[in-house]
Write a protein that holds these residues in place. Sequence first.
Motif, PDB file in Angstrom:
ATOM      1  N   UNK A  77      92.522  68.198  46.501  1.00 12.99           N
ATOM      2  CA  UNK A  77      93.446  67.200  45.968  1.00 12.99           C
ATOM      3  C   UNK A  77      92.737  66.319  44.956  1.00 12.99           C
ATOM      4  N   UNK A  78      93.364  66.148  43.823  1.00  9.27           N
ATOM      5  CA  UNK A  78      92.896  65.144  42.865  1.00  9.27           C
ATOM      6  C   UNK A  78      93.992  64.100  42.747  1.00  9.27           C
ATOM      7  N   UNK A  79      93.728  62.870  43.132  1.00 10.02           N
ATOM      8  CA  UNK A  79      94.798  61.871  43.061  1.00 10.02           C
ATOM      9  C   UNK A  79      95.323  61.719  41.644  1.00 10.02           C
ATOM     10  N   UNK A  80      96.595  61.430  41.565  1.00 13.07           N
ATOM     11  CA  UNK A  80      97.270  61.395  40.271  1.00 13.07           C
ATOM     12  C   UNK A  80      96.709  60.307  39.371  1.00 13.07           C
ATOM     13  N   UNK A  81      96.438  59.146  39.969  1.00 15.76           N
ATOM     14  CA  UNK A  81      96.032  57.991  39.168  1.00 15.76           C
ATOM     15  C   UNK A  81      94.520  57.893  39.035  1.00 15.76           C
ATOM     16  N   UNK A  82      93.811  58.940  39.435  1.00 13.31           N
ATOM     17  CA  UNK A  82      92.356  58.828  39.402  1.00 13.31           C
ATOM     18  C   UNK A  82      91.850  59.155  38.004  1.00 13.31           C
ATOM     19  N   UNK A  83      90.586  58.798  37.784  1.00 12.53           N
ATOM     20  CA  UNK A  83      89.940  59.183  36.548  1.00 12.53           C
ATOM     21  C   UNK A  83      89.376  60.578  36.770  1.00 12.53           C
ATOM     22  N   UNK A  84      90.070  61.588  36.217  1.00 15.55           N
ATOM     23  CA  UNK A  84      89.849  62.963  36.650  1.00 15.55           C
ATOM     24  C   UNK A  84      88.403  63.427  36.467  1.00 15.55           C
ATOM     25  N   UNK A  85      87.858  63.164  35.296  1.00 18.85           N
ATOM     26  CA  UNK A  85      86.526  63.699  34.992  1.00 18.85           C
ATOM     27  C   UNK A  85      85.502  63.144  35.971  1.00 18.85           C
ATOM     28  N   UNK A  86      85.485  61.823  36.101  1.00 21.91           N
ATOM     29  CA  UNK A  86      84.489  61.203  36.979  1.00 21.91           C
ATOM     30  C   UNK A  86      84.727  61.606  38.421  1.00 21.91           C
ATOM     31  N   UNK A  87      85.995  61.681  38.777  1.00 20.24           N
ATOM     32  CA  UNK A  87      86.330  62.028  40.156  1.00 20.24           C
ATOM     33  C   UNK A  87      85.791  63.406  40.505  1.00 20.24           C
ATOM     34  N   UNK A  88      85.952  64.353  39.576  1.00 19.24           N
ATOM     35  CA  UNK A  88      85.493  65.700  39.876  1.00 19.24           C
ATOM     36  C   UNK A  88      83.986  65.846  39.737  1.00 19.24           C
ATOM     37  N   UNK A  89      83.404  64.973  38.935  1.00 15.72           N
ATOM     38  CA  UNK A  89      81.963  65.076  38.682  1.00 15.72           C
ATOM     39  C   UNK A  89      81.154  64.498  39.844  1.00 15.72           C
ATOM     40  N   UNK A  90      81.696  63.490  40.489  1.00 22.49           N
ATOM     41  CA  UNK A  90      80.898  62.701  41.432  1.00 22.49           C
ATOM     42  C   UNK A  90      80.251  63.531  42.545  1.00 22.49           C
ATOM     43  N   UNK A  91      80.992  64.431  43.218  1.00 26.23           N
ATOM     44  CA  UNK A  91      80.321  65.169  44.298  1.00 26.23           C
ATOM     45  C   UNK A  91      79.150  65.995  43.820  1.00 26.23           C
ATOM     46  N   UNK A  92      79.284  66.533  42.597  1.00 28.19           N
ATOM     47  CA  UNK A  92      78.189  67.365  42.098  1.00 28.19           C
ATOM     48  C   UNK A  92      76.973  66.516  41.790  1.00 28.19           C
ATOM     49  N   UNK A  93      77.225  65.329  41.244  1.00 23.25           N
ATOM     50  CA  UNK A  93      76.083  64.461  40.927  1.00 23.25           C
ATOM     51  C   UNK A  93      75.363  64.057  42.205  1.00 23.25           C
ATOM     52  N   UNK A  94      76.138  63.742  43.227  1.00 20.67           N
ATOM     53  CA  UNK A  94      75.506  63.347  44.485  1.00 20.67           C
ATOM     54  C   UNK A  94      74.693  64.503  45.046  1.00 20.67           C
ATOM     55  N   UNK A  95      75.277  65.698  45.008  1.00 16.80           N
ATOM     56  CA  UNK A  95      74.548  66.830  45.565  1.00 16.80           C
ATOM     57  C   UNK A  95      73.312  67.139  44.726  1.00 16.80           C
ATOM     58  N   UNK A  96      73.459  67.020  43.400  1.00 16.88           N
ATOM     59  CA  UNK A  96      72.307  67.248  42.532  1.00 16.88           C
ATOM     60  C   UNK A  96      71.186  66.278  42.878  1.00 16.88           C
TER      61      UNK A  96
END
Lengths: 350, 158, 383
Positions: A77-96
Amino acid sequence: MENVNFLYDLLGKNIISVVLVISLPLMFVLVYALIAILAELKVSAWIQERLGPMRTGPWGILQPIAEVVKLIQKEDITPDKSSKLLYNLAPFIIFTGAYAAFAVIPFSEYFVPAGINLGLFYIFAVGSISAIGIVMGGWASNNKYSLMGAMRSVAQLISYEVPAAMAVLSIVVLASTMNMQEINKIQSGWFWNWFIFGGPGTIAKLWVIPFTMGLGLIYFISSLAETNRVPFDIPEGESELVAGFHTEYSGMKFAMFFFAEYANMFVVAAVLTTIFLGGWNSPFNDFMQGPIWGVFWFVSKAFSVVLVQIWIRWTLPRFRVDQLMYIGWKVLLPLSFICFMAISLYVMLK
Amino acid sequence: MLPNEIYDKLKTEFGDAVIEFDNKQPTDSFIVINTENLFDICHTLRDKNEFLFDYLMCLSGMDLGENVGVVYHLYSMTHKHKLVLKVTAPKTDPRVPSVEMIWRTADWHEREAYDLIGIQFEGHRNLIRILCPYDWEGHPLRKDYEAPEYYHDMKVSY
Amino acid sequence: MSDKKRLDLEYSQLESDRMRINVGPQHPSTHGVLRLEVEVEGEIVTEVVPHLGYLHRCFEKHCEKMTYLQVIPYIDRLDYISAMNNEWPYVMALEKLMDIKVPDKVEYIRVIMAELNRIANHQIAVATFGLDAGAFTPFLFFFRDREYIIWILEKMSGARLLYNYFRVGGLAADVYPGFKEDCLNIVKQVRKTNAEVMDLLIYNKIFIQRSANVGVLSPDVAINFACSGPVLRGSGVKFDLRKDDPYSIYDRFDFDIPVGLGEVGVVGDCWNRNMVRVNEMEQSCRIIEQAIAQMPDEGDVKALVPKRIKPPKGEVYMRAENPKGELGFYIVSNGTDKPERIKARGASFVNLSVIPEISKGYMFADLILILGSIDIVLGEVDR
């Protein structure tokens, strides 16, 4: 940099060996995370007089695999009102951020992915990346719980990095090197040569043992805070913030947070093992000492630390955010300074 | 102190404001008082040393057909005596003074009585619905209440 | 721009915005479907507005359409964690209205049932309070024990949670063989777990830091808000309906009323409220032991009551000490077999109304603890 990696010796330094060196820790992280999840489930069950998972496989040992499969299958799920790019990027950055730290962790005498001289410094540098990921995920979710969780988390990570760094720095003073492999080599021999017992030295080191033990404790407490574990799991404090910064995440992205948390747990446990508990050294001088045994000792020591983290999680309540700050800045930091001074004095006198 | 003694004392103090004392009941006897004097009487009951009714056990709104009524169950933590007060107001103009300033527990009880029976408590600082949605129409606990068929275009199932 | 103006601008930028957060209706620690609209400045709570009614099911309206006996299952659903205790004031009110003398044995069984259920309720209350503070393990310890209590209640009534066991003038069924031994075993187990939880949770340093001096409710405010039960006693007011307004046969037992003593923190804070519950479990154990010893073996569990309950015209307000506090039923009878009006004065409903009063100025995380320490059940709040 010589002789740090058996794969380079074996295959020469070419693309295959480099890829192998990079992927080995990744394999390790994945397997370890599954085991850690199982340990979390089982240890919590034993503490609470339950059986824990029993259905998937014998004694439920396949449960973590089932959970991962479940998470992969779930709707992303990607929330409608979220900032899509950052929202999708964040888990990868944390894991990296969590995974990057594995580059300098010395698993054995002959295996460390990158034996750089500033290993400890590097770990602290990449460790802070996860703060960026957390604040990214929390802010981009466009959820007040997430935002508050992210704010708390960043405040906590930054505060507790200072006493942790002081603890590590004291050992650097004692060892006179930041290379994790070198630090391990210094601690070879019997277990009283470990830095938690003051490192190798004459009987004169006795007075410094309380300080090194204190530093070990300070580092351990700080590491709990840095990995957002109980009693410092305020950023995801489920009773008030639902799930903190990853409230909105689901499916595979949530699994990334999950993996990152367990990877982070191992990183701090590995650092604790390396700088305080003798790393890959056998506790009994030459008994079971060697490159292969080194892996065994290192992993079992680090995993014991992880088990202690799990044990604490299922025993203690949670701190409040101001109490957390109080402990970080007014208790741990002064204590770590005192220990640092004492150790510096010891090194000067030696 | 027994309810009839309290009644006598109140009668001397407030005169006609205290309408009647009913002890014909098999269980609790009650005092009916004039609606307009409710606040003063309650204030006296709470603060005067011989009464000290500092604990409002229950406040219930009632639909009495022509009238609406409010029943106050009082208790004194010091003297350990109880009292039941009743006031009524006509259904066409269901206004009763609020005792929320005297016992703050009355705040939610009065909101509930307003919500379900439709009693207007005068002097209540925040008289809004509490159990029903804020935009609900009608007062469900009245005997003549008819459940609406639709609420926000949703069928009200029963 | 003048200096003054620029300075003002800077200050106005410094002032942090207040954020309004919805805690609930879907939230892990609102103990049901309660919605709190919380205004926070950073982490400090500046305003709390509770919004109720998500579980409103017109209990009082339903009652007017049903006969007196049909109401009892609905009363179970008020405070669904301690359903035995809920039924008691209702049947007592009717007995008072109809002037029925209840057999001795029934009174003893009622006391034992109510006290068992009180223990079960307090176990949940303390457990979830610990859970709110982040301690997961005591929660499961308590739930394990509560299961044993529920087994007894299930054997007695046939239901795990919503018992429908009390009848006007009696009970639905007699005790089963081995009931007394089961109860004494439970008492032993409850004491053992309590001792364990004392170490693990109650006197835990972190737990004390979290819950002591938080959400202080002073005695006069508590009385003015008509708080009751552990919330009132946690504020140091020694008031228990079982002693101060005795009903049933509670005057035959020797037990104490635990109050908040300020052993840790100040009287009236979350820790003391919680501690009252822990101590009350011990007192309930004492009552059960005495009741088991005194209970007559012979006797019927039904008084001579007509099949159709038809109380005389009149009204009655009966209250009893529920685990959550004072549960009162105001019943107006019009002489038929259906009540004219039933008003349930729920303890949770009244206790919850202090939330806006006592949670201002504390941290956001404290608000959850304060809510947990009040121990509400939304079935009773919303009715």
